[in-house]
Motif scaffolding. Sequence first.
Motif, PDB file in Angstrom:
ATOM      1  N   GLN A  89      11.319   1.855   7.203  1.00 22.21           N
ATOM      2  CA  GLN A  89      10.190   2.649   7.686  1.00 22.21           C
ATOM      3  C   GLN A  89       9.307   1.756   8.539  1.00 22.21           C
ATOM      4  O   GLN A  89       9.157   0.560   8.246  1.00 22.21           O
ATOM      5  N   ALA A  99       4.002 -14.903   8.021  1.00 20.47           N
ATOM      6  CA  ALA A  99       4.101 -13.937   6.922  1.00 20.47           C
ATOM      7  C   ALA A  99       3.330 -14.389   5.682  1.00 20.47           C
ATOM      8  O   ALA A  99       2.604 -13.612   5.069  1.00 20.47           O
ATOM      9  N   ASP A 100       3.483 -15.665   5.341  1.00 15.41           N
ATOM     10  CA  ASP A 100       2.806 -16.176   4.147  1.00 15.41           C
ATOM     11  C   ASP A 100       1.289 -16.056   4.267  1.00 15.41           C
ATOM     12  O   ASP A 100       0.607 -15.623   3.349  1.00 15.41           O
ATOM     13  N   LYS A 129     -11.305  -9.270  -2.883  1.00 12.73           N
ATOM     14  CA  LYS A 129     -12.740  -9.378  -2.609  1.00 12.73           C
ATOM     15  C   LYS A 129     -13.375  -7.983  -2.523  1.00 12.73           C
ATOM     16  O   LYS A 129     -14.455  -7.742  -3.052  1.00 12.73           O
ATOM     17  N   ALA A 130     -12.684  -7.074  -1.876  1.00 11.21           N
ATOM     18  CA  ALA A 130     -13.245  -5.733  -1.673  1.00 11.21           C
ATOM     19  C   ALA A 130     -13.222  -4.887  -2.945  1.00 11.21           C
ATOM     20  O   ALA A 130     -14.148  -4.138  -3.221  1.00 11.21           O
ATOM     21  N   PHE A 131     -12.153  -5.027  -3.707  1.00 13.35           N
ATOM     22  CA  PHE A 131     -11.996  -4.126  -4.849  1.00 13.35           C
ATOM     23  C   PHE A 131     -11.942  -4.847  -6.194  1.00 13.35           C
ATOM     24  O   PHE A 131     -11.663  -4.224  -7.217  1.00 13.35           O
ATOM     25  N   SER A 173       8.839 -10.872  11.795  1.00 13.88           N
ATOM     26  CA  SER A 173       8.336 -12.159  11.302  1.00 13.88           C
ATOM     27  C   SER A 173       8.564 -12.287   9.795  1.00 13.88           C
ATOM     28  O   SER A 173       8.915 -13.354   9.292  1.00 13.88           O
ATOM     29  N   PHE A 174       8.384 -11.169   9.067  1.00 12.06           N
ATOM     30  CA  PHE A 174       8.599 -11.181   7.623  1.00 12.06           C
ATOM     31  C   PHE A 174      10.098 -11.340   7.326  1.00 12.06           C
ATOM     32  O   PHE A 174      10.481 -12.047   6.396  1.00 12.06           O
ATOM     33  N   ASP A 186       8.299  12.276   7.524  1.00 12.19           N
ATOM     34  CA  ASP A 186       8.945  11.423   6.526  1.00 12.19           C
ATOM     35  C   ASP A 186       8.229  10.076   6.412  1.00 12.19           C
ATOM     36  O   ASP A 186       8.168   9.491   5.331  1.00 12.19           O
ATOM     37  N   LYS A 190       5.974 -14.292  15.498  1.00 11.04           N
ATOM     38  CA  LYS A 190       4.657 -13.985  16.068  1.00 11.04           C
ATOM     39  C   LYS A 190       3.568 -14.025  14.984  1.00 11.04           C
ATOM     40  O   LYS A 190       2.409 -14.190  15.266  1.00 11.04           O
ATOM     41  N   TYR A 191       3.981 -13.778  13.755  1.00 13.33           N
ATOM     42  CA  TYR A 191       3.022 -13.765  12.656  1.00 13.33           C
ATOM     43  C   TYR A 191       3.487 -14.725  11.572  1.00 13.33           C
ATOM     44  O   TYR A 191       4.685 -14.883  11.350  1.00 13.33           O
ATOM     45  N   PHE A 206      17.399   4.165   2.905  1.00 10.89           N
ATOM     46  CA  PHE A 206      17.397   3.218   1.800  1.00 10.89           C
ATOM     47  C   PHE A 206      18.539   3.504   0.822  1.00 10.89           C
ATOM     48  O   PHE A 206      19.020   2.630   0.136  1.00 10.89           O
ATOM     49  N   LEU A 266      -9.783  -6.734  -7.582  1.00 14.91           N
ATOM     50  CA  LEU A 266      -8.519  -6.455  -8.290  1.00 14.91           C
ATOM     51  C   LEU A 266      -8.233  -7.547  -9.308  1.00 14.91           C
ATOM     52  O   LEU A 266      -8.504  -8.692  -9.066  1.00 14.91           O
ATOM     53  N   GLU A 316      -0.403 -14.029   6.272  1.00 19.08           N
ATOM     54  CA  GLU A 316      -0.812 -12.617   6.301  1.00 19.08           C
ATOM     55  C   GLU A 316      -0.938 -12.069   4.875  1.00 19.08           C
ATOM     56  O   GLU A 316      -1.914 -11.392   4.546  1.00 19.08           O
ATOM     57  N   ILE A 317       0.062 -12.370   4.047  1.00 16.04           N
ATOM     58  CA  ILE A 317       0.046 -11.865   2.667  1.00 16.04           C
ATOM     59  C   ILE A 317      -1.097 -12.492   1.875  1.00 16.04           C
ATOM     60  O   ILE A 317      -1.860 -11.803   1.201  1.00 16.04           O
ATOM     61  N   ALA A 328      -8.439 -10.586   0.670  1.00 17.87           N
ATOM     62  CA  ALA A 328      -9.421  -9.611   1.169  1.00 17.87           C
ATOM     63  C   ALA A 328      -9.468  -8.368   0.274  1.00 17.87           C
ATOM     64  O   ALA A 328     -10.538  -7.821   0.015  1.00 17.87           O
ATOM     65  N   LEU A 329      -8.298  -7.950  -0.210  1.00 18.71           N
ATOM     66  CA  LEU A 329      -8.266  -6.782  -1.107  1.00 18.71           C
ATOM     67  C   LEU A 329      -8.975  -7.098  -2.421  1.00 18.71           C
ATOM     68  O   LEU A 329      -9.731  -6.276  -2.952  1.00 18.71           O
ATOM     69  N   THR A 334      13.570   7.823   5.032  1.00  9.84           N
ATOM     70  CA  THR A 334      13.645   7.382   3.647  1.00  9.84           C
ATOM     71  C   THR A 334      15.090   7.354   3.165  1.00  9.84           C
ATOM     72  O   THR A 334      15.477   6.468   2.395  1.00  9.84           O
TER      73      THR A 334
END
Lengths: 169, 55
Positions: A94, B38-39, B51-53, A117-118, A15, B35-36, B6, B55, B41-42, B48-49, B3
Amino acid sequence: MIKSFDSFSCPKNKDVADFLTNKCIDFEKRNKSRTYIIIDNEKLEQKELSILGYFSLALKSLTIYNELVSPTLRKKMDGFCTEANDFETFLIGQLGRNNSVTNKELPGKDILNMATSFIDRAQEFVGGRVIMIDCEDNKKIIAFYEANNFKYIQKHNTKENLIQMIKTI
Amino acid sequence: MATCSFDRKIEIKDKKAVNKFYEVLTSPSEKSTPKYDADKEIREGVKALKKAFCL
């Protein structure tokens, strides 16, 4: 990009891979959940999209049957209202690691830390007190979440054999 | 992980589960420094995406 999702596999729980491959984009468009993929940065620099793991977050109500709780206890649980039935939670719907990636390379704990964290960030904007997971009734999985401060709440008698675990934010 | 989580209604149907839920709700917050970031990371992931593709 969607093609890269096909390379994600999780034989222990099909899944998890099926959601990423077939459902997450639709869920994203309908604002039902948000999915975050963890990408191998070195491969990305070579224009290859390699998904190491992912997690999906959503909002979910946890409903408590009326007859189970007194108004006083309900007020204590809600903080204000004696008639509160629904308790809003952040659902980690998930969470998975690609089968090609080892626990050493990407520990499950790191994926979970990233997910929380998110959620922490979302909580700063909208409030909320609880993170919920709805996972397989499997000793190893339960032990993993318990080690990360989640507490077992109940088992649901559904064909999916799922349990709920929660932790406060 | 499932799933169906949800979509389906999640209910607490017995007293024992209510007590556990109450215990967790009234326990001290376990919030620690994330620990991360979020802002970050996004932001860096999208960059990076792109740059690579392209978009």
